[in-house]
Design a protein around this motif. Structure first.
Motif, mmCIF file in Angstrom:
data_model
loop_
_atom_site.group_PDB
_atom_site.id
_atom_site.type_symbol
_atom_site.label_atom_id
_atom_site.label_comp_id
_atom_site.label_asym_id
_atom_site.label_seq_id
_atom_site.Cartn_x
_atom_site.Cartn_y
_atom_site.Cartn_z
ATOM 1 N N GLY A 1 0.637 -1.190 0.098
ATOM 2 C CA GLY A 1 0.008 0.151 0.030
ATOM 3 C C GLY A 1 0.655 1.506 -0.103
ATOM 4 N N ASN B 1 -3.422 4.512 8.281
ATOM 5 C CA ASN B 1 -2.961 3.306 8.715
ATOM 6 C C ASN B 1 -2.983 3.036 10.153
ATOM 7 O OD1 ASN B 1 -1.562 1.018 7.416
ATOM 8 N ND2 ASN B 1 0.068 1.597 8.869
ATOM 9 N N ARG B 2 -3.475 1.875 10.182
ATOM 10 C CA ARG B 2 -3.474 1.483 11.793
ATOM 11 C C ARG B 2 -2.263 1.828 12.549
ATOM 12 N NH1 ARG B 2 -3.647 -5.018 13.383
ATOM 13 N NH2 ARG B 2 -1.607 -4.727 12.383
ATOM 14 N N THR B 3 -1.007 1.596 12.093
ATOM 15 C CA THR B 3 0.130 2.271 12.864
ATOM 16 C C THR B 3 0.564 3.580 12.033
ATOM 17 O OG1 THR B 3 0.655 -0.200 12.946
ATOM 18 C CG2 THR B 3 2.488 1.481 13.045
ATOM 19 N N LEU C 1 -5.328 -4.095 2.688
ATOM 20 C CA LEU C 1 -5.109 -4.535 4.041
ATOM 21 C C LEU C 1 -5.042 -5.888 4.114
ATOM 22 C CD1 LEU C 1 -8.034 -2.396 5.177
ATOM 23 C CD2 LEU C 1 -5.620 -2.072 6.060
ATOM 24 N N THR D 1 -6.063 -8.822 -0.511
ATOM 25 C CA THR D 1 -6.245 -10.420 -0.918
ATOM 26 C C THR D 1 -7.185 -11.090 0.250
ATOM 27 O OG1 THR D 1 -3.978 -10.391 -2.150
ATOM 28 C CG2 THR D 1 -5.188 -12.525 -1.478
ATOM 29 N N GLU E 1 9.528 -9.404 0.858
ATOM 30 C CA GLU E 1 8.937 -8.793 -0.310
ATOM 31 C C GLU E 1 7.190 -9.330 -0.151
ATOM 32 O OE1 GLU E 1 12.123 -8.308 -3.739
ATOM 33 O OE2 GLU E 1 11.243 -10.171 -3.509
ATOM 34 N N PHE E 2 7.025 -10.403 0.151
ATOM 35 C CA PHE E 2 5.673 -10.944 0.461
ATOM 36 C C PHE E 2 6.048 -11.988 1.460
ATOM 37 C CE2 PHE E 2 2.366 -14.144 -1.382
ATOM 38 C CZ PHE E 2 1.611 -13.484 -0.523
ATOM 39 N N ASP F 1 -3.315 -16.854 2.445
ATOM 40 C CA ASP F 1 -3.744 -16.902 1.227
ATOM 41 C C ASP F 1 -4.376 -18.472 0.981
ATOM 42 O OD1 ASP F 1 -3.722 -14.191 0.815
ATOM 43 O OD2 ASP F 1 -2.235 -14.275 -0.629
HETATM 44 P P1 NAP Z 1 1.914 -5.541 5.233
HETATM 45 O O1 NAP Z 1 2.775 -5.076 4.899
HETATM 46 O O2 NAP Z 1 1.608 -6.688 6.405
HETATM 47 O O3 NAP Z 1 0.558 -4.510 5.377
HETATM 48 C C1 NAP Z 1 -0.687 -5.011 5.932
HETATM 49 C C2 NAP Z 1 -1.636 -3.743 6.110
HETATM 50 O O4 NAP Z 1 -2.819 -4.281 6.579
HETATM 51 C C3 NAP Z 1 -0.730 -2.892 7.076
HETATM 52 O O5 NAP Z 1 -1.431 -1.402 6.664
HETATM 53 C C4 NAP Z 1 -1.327 -3.129 8.379
HETATM 54 O O6 NAP Z 1 -1.514 -2.099 9.439
HETATM 55 C C5 NAP Z 1 -2.731 -3.562 8.061
HETATM 56 N N1 NAP Z 1 -3.514 -4.341 9.014
HETATM 57 C C6 NAP Z 1 -3.206 -5.615 9.210
HETATM 58 N N2 NAP Z 1 -4.282 -6.194 10.313
HETATM 59 C C7 NAP Z 1 -4.830 -5.195 10.426
HETATM 60 C C8 NAP Z 1 -6.147 -4.697 11.182
HETATM 61 N N3 NAP Z 1 -6.565 -6.111 12.184
HETATM 62 N N4 NAP Z 1 -6.799 -3.801 11.405
HETATM 63 C C9 NAP Z 1 -6.273 -2.834 10.525
HETATM 64 N N5 NAP Z 1 -5.368 -2.945 9.720
HETATM 65 C C10 NAP Z 1 -4.729 -4.216 9.559
HETATM 66 O O7 NAP Z 1 1.099 -6.638 3.922
HETATM 67 P P2 NAP Z 1 1.427 -6.352 2.424
HETATM 68 O O8 NAP Z 1 2.434 -7.049 1.884
HETATM 69 O O9 NAP Z 1 1.479 -4.870 2.144
HETATM 70 O O10 NAP Z 1 -0.305 -6.828 2.008
HETATM 71 C C11 NAP Z 1 -1.188 -6.320 1.757
HETATM 72 C C12 NAP Z 1 -2.257 -7.222 1.185
HETATM 73 O O11 NAP Z 1 -1.865 -7.497 -0.177
HETATM 74 C C13 NAP Z 1 -2.484 -8.479 1.613
HETATM 75 O O12 NAP Z 1 -3.616 -8.861 1.287
HETATM 76 C C14 NAP Z 1 -1.359 -9.266 0.902
HETATM 77 O O13 NAP Z 1 -1.919 -10.897 0.845
HETATM 78 C C15 NAP Z 1 -1.682 -8.694 -0.378
HETATM 79 N N6 NAP Z 1 -0.385 -8.894 -1.365
HETATM 80 C C16 NAP Z 1 0.808 -8.836 -0.827
HETATM 81 C C17 NAP Z 1 1.733 -8.838 -1.821
HETATM 82 C C18 NAP Z 1 3.329 -8.778 -1.578
HETATM 83 O O14 NAP Z 1 4.270 -9.213 -2.325
HETATM 84 N N7 NAP Z 1 3.750 -8.135 -0.380
HETATM 85 C C19 NAP Z 1 1.617 -9.103 -3.144
HETATM 86 C C20 NAP Z 1 0.356 -9.314 -3.792
HETATM 87 C C21 NAP Z 1 -0.694 -9.006 -2.662
HETATM 88 P P3 NAP Z 1 0.003 -2.149 10.538
HETATM 89 O O15 NAP Z 1 0.785 -1.195 9.612
HETATM 90 O O16 NAP Z 1 -0.659 -1.338 11.491
HETATM 91 O O17 NAP Z 1 0.304 -3.388 10.759
#
Ligand code: NAP
Length: 286
Positions: free
Chosen positions: A12, A30-32, A64, A94, A229-230, A238
């Motif tokens: 994001g 963002n929550r944090t 999210l 996702t 990265e992921f 997932d």
């Molecule tokens: P991430 O860095 O862990 O970010 C997760 C986000 O969700 C953060 O903004 C987090 O807030 C928020 N969050 C988590 N639990 C929450 C809760 N209970 N209430 C409110 N906010 C909450 O993960 P990411 O890699 O960016 O992934 C985000 C989404 O994209 C996921 O669904 C993931 O499966 C998908 N995705 C990821 C990738 C990748 O390569 N990284 C690729 C494709 C799709 P905080 O900052 O406060 O923790």
């Protein structure tokens, strides 16, 4: 157009930055809060609650972690869902198709236009605006979001009506998880049979049997670089959502479910926050 962006994690934060760089006015939450700092420094407007983001935006993008995170952000006391009537919400998180259908229902009740648009591609494509959007929704709504998706991505795949984008994402990640496992097992076997590991990885990087995305991972695994990265925990999440979707549609996923449990095992061995390629370590003798 004023855009709201909620969820500033690995993906994001980079997607939002690309919108900001393109000149859009961006309201963020963002929550944090600390994770928003870099964007605020570049001109994004911080809002104290998801509700405040919704009130001051015409389009809302959520990115999210999982269904629970989307639910909290939308429906909690200061959630956005009751402050977004007649506007357009794109959920790029996702989540599983059944959850998306639930969000569609909630959105319809409030005259919110809804598009599910999860992404394929990881940190680097997010940073470089090269994501692939897997989209489900009404044609007009998708058209209205296209200029924004074109900034954040290089390809828009419109699969059909609402929830088909999420369904496509389930299919893609089922394959992604298993391709990584297949590669890991094969390299460990080859190494144990006496083939030099570096040689083997270089050979496999461009072999027809190897999934193309692995060419970007092989050298990192060879260098034991599991920079996130992921996150592995989201891959396991997932697969859990995939399994749920398979149960609901009476689809047998024997190898997908084994994969799910292997990623769970990796989580319980302390690999949850490493890159999902760290599954390689779980299967090795070391
Ligand atoms: P991430 O860095 O862990 O970010 C997760 C986000 O969700 C953060 O903004 C987090 O807030 C928020 N969050 C988590 N639990 C929450 C809760 N209970 N209430 C409110 N906010 C909450 O993960 P990411 O890699 O960016 O992934 C985000 C989404 O994209 C996921 O669904 C993931 O499966 C998908 N995705 C990821 C990738 C990748 O390569 N990284 C690729 C494709 C799709 P905080 O900052 O406060 O923790």
């Amino acid at each position: 157009m004023k855009i709201g962006f909620i969820g500033l994690g690995i993906m994001g934060s980079r997607m939002a930055e690309n919108l900001l760089k393109s000149g859009y006015e961006l309201n963020i939450y963002n929550r944090t809060e600390s994770k928003a700092k870099a964007l605020i420094d570049q001109g994004a407007i911080w809002k104290d609650t998801p509700a405040e983001v919704a009130k001051s935006s015409e389009v809302l993008i959520t990115m999210l972690a999982n269904p629970e995170a989307v639910e909290n952000t939308a429906f909690s006391e200061n959630g956005f869902i009751n402050h977004f009537e007649n506007k357009l919400w794109m959920d790029s998180s996702t989540v599983n198709p059944t959850f998306t259908k639930k969000m569609v229902k909630e959105a319809n009740l409030r005259n919110i236009r809804f598009v599910d648009a999860p992404v394929a591609g990881s940190l680097k494509p997010a940073q470089e605006g090269n994501l692939i959007f897997l989209v489900g929704g009404d044609k007009q709504d998708v058209n209205d979001l296209t200029p924004l998706m074109e900034i954040m991505g290089k390809k828009i795949v419109h699969a059909g009506q609402n929830s088909t984008g999420t369904s496509l994402k389930m299919v893609v990640n089922l394959m992604l998880a298993q391709s990584m496992l297949a590669f890991s097992e094969a390299v460990h076997l080859g190494t144990n049979l006496g083939i030099d590991r570096k040689f083997l990885m270089e050979f496999l990087a461009n072999a027809a049997v190897t999934a193309p995305f692995l060419s970007g991972k092989v050298h990192k695994i060879a260098d034991e670089d599991y920079f996130t990265e992921f996150p592995l925990k989201w891959m396991q999440k997932d697969l859990q959502l995939v399994a749920q979707s398979a149960y609901e549609t009476e689809t047998a996923l024997p190898s997908g479910n084994v994969a799910k449990e292997l990623y769970q095992l990796a989580k319980s061995k302390g690999l949850a926050d490493e890159d999902f390629s760290a599954i390689f370590k779980l299967l090795g003798k070391e």
